[in-house]
Design a protein around this motif. Structure first.
Motif, PDB file in Angstrom:
ATOM      1  N   VAL A   9       0.806  -1.220   0.000  1.00 25.58           N
ATOM      2  CA  VAL A   9       0.000   0.000   0.000  1.00 25.58           C
ATOM      3  C   VAL A   9       0.838   1.269   0.000  1.00 25.58           C
ATOM      4  N   ALA A  10       2.112   1.165   0.332  1.00 20.85           N
ATOM      5  CA  ALA A  10       2.993   2.340   0.331  1.00 20.85           C
ATOM      6  C   ALA A  10       4.439   1.890   0.381  1.00 20.85           C
ATOM      7  N   ALA A  11       5.327   2.809   0.045  1.00 22.48           N
ATOM      8  CA  ALA A  11       6.768   2.579   0.147  1.00 22.48           C
ATOM      9  C   ALA A  11       7.407   3.869   0.630  1.00 22.48           C
ATOM     10  N   TYR A  12       8.497   3.735   1.358  1.00 22.41           N
ATOM     11  CA  TYR A  12       9.210   4.919   1.830  1.00 22.41           C
ATOM     12  C   TYR A  12      10.676   4.583   2.043  1.00 22.41           C
ATOM     13  N   THR A  13      11.475   5.617   2.184  1.00 25.18           N
ATOM     14  CA  THR A  13      12.905   5.468   2.436  1.00 25.18           C
ATOM     15  C   THR A  13      13.243   6.235   3.709  1.00 25.18           C
ATOM     16  N   VAL A  21       8.588  -1.035   2.749  1.00 24.75           N
ATOM     17  CA  VAL A  21       7.241  -1.069   2.184  1.00 24.75           C
ATOM     18  C   VAL A  21       6.227  -1.345   3.289  1.00 24.75           C
ATOM     19  N   LEU A  22       5.031  -0.815   3.100  1.00 21.86           N
ATOM     20  CA  LEU A  22       3.909  -1.135   3.965  1.00 21.86           C
ATOM     21  C   LEU A  22       3.025  -2.108   3.208  1.00 21.86           C
ATOM     22  N   GLN A  23       2.739  -3.236   3.838  1.00 27.52           N
ATOM     23  CA  GLN A  23       1.961  -4.299   3.216  1.00 27.52           C
ATOM     24  C   GLN A  23       0.685  -4.507   4.030  1.00 27.52           C
ATOM     25  N   ASP A  35       5.127  -3.424   8.279  1.00 27.30           N
ATOM     26  CA  ASP A  35       6.222  -2.618   7.735  1.00 27.30           C
ATOM     27  C   ASP A  35       7.374  -3.580   7.497  1.00 27.30           C
ATOM     28  N   LEU A  36       7.776  -3.703   6.227  1.00 23.60           N
ATOM     29  CA  LEU A  36       8.778  -4.696   5.835  1.00 23.60           C
ATOM     30  C   LEU A  36       9.930  -4.046   5.088  1.00 23.60           C
TER      31      LEU A  36
END
Length: 97
Positions: A9-13, A21-23, A35-36
């Motif tokens: 559903v989202a990705a961030y750095t 990534v948020l799964q 949060d993976l």
């Protein structure tokens, strides 16, 4: 019982350059948000929230989580964000690959 359905559903750095990534997983009791690390096996995985009843609540949690990430530059579920001087046994180092 059907298997869980998962979607990114989202990705961030993070400020340190860690890509994450948020799964979301949908099960019988609602949504579970994880949060993976973007690359499997290269970091800590965290359960963010379990049993979110609907998509609107899931969306709210994701938006708040990403805002926390933006403010701190860290993974919001990482205890080092709250306790930066915590001993290693509280926030163990990742095993070298």
């Amino acid at each position: 019982m059907s298997p869980l359905t998962s979607v990114q559903v989202a990705a961030y750095t993070t400020a340190a350059g860690e890509e994450r990534v948020l799964q979301a997983l949908r099960g019988q009791r609602g949504f579970r948000l994880n949060d993976l690390p973007a690359t499997q096996g290269e970091g800590q995985a965290y359960l963010v929230e379990a049993d979110l009843p609907d998509v609107e609540e899931l969306r709210g949690v994701v938006m708040d989580y990403l805002a926390q990430t933006e403010l701190s530059g860290l993974v919001p579920m990482d205890l080092r964000r709250i306790y930066p001087d915590a001993p290693e046994w509280v926030t163990p180092k990742q095993a070298a690959a």
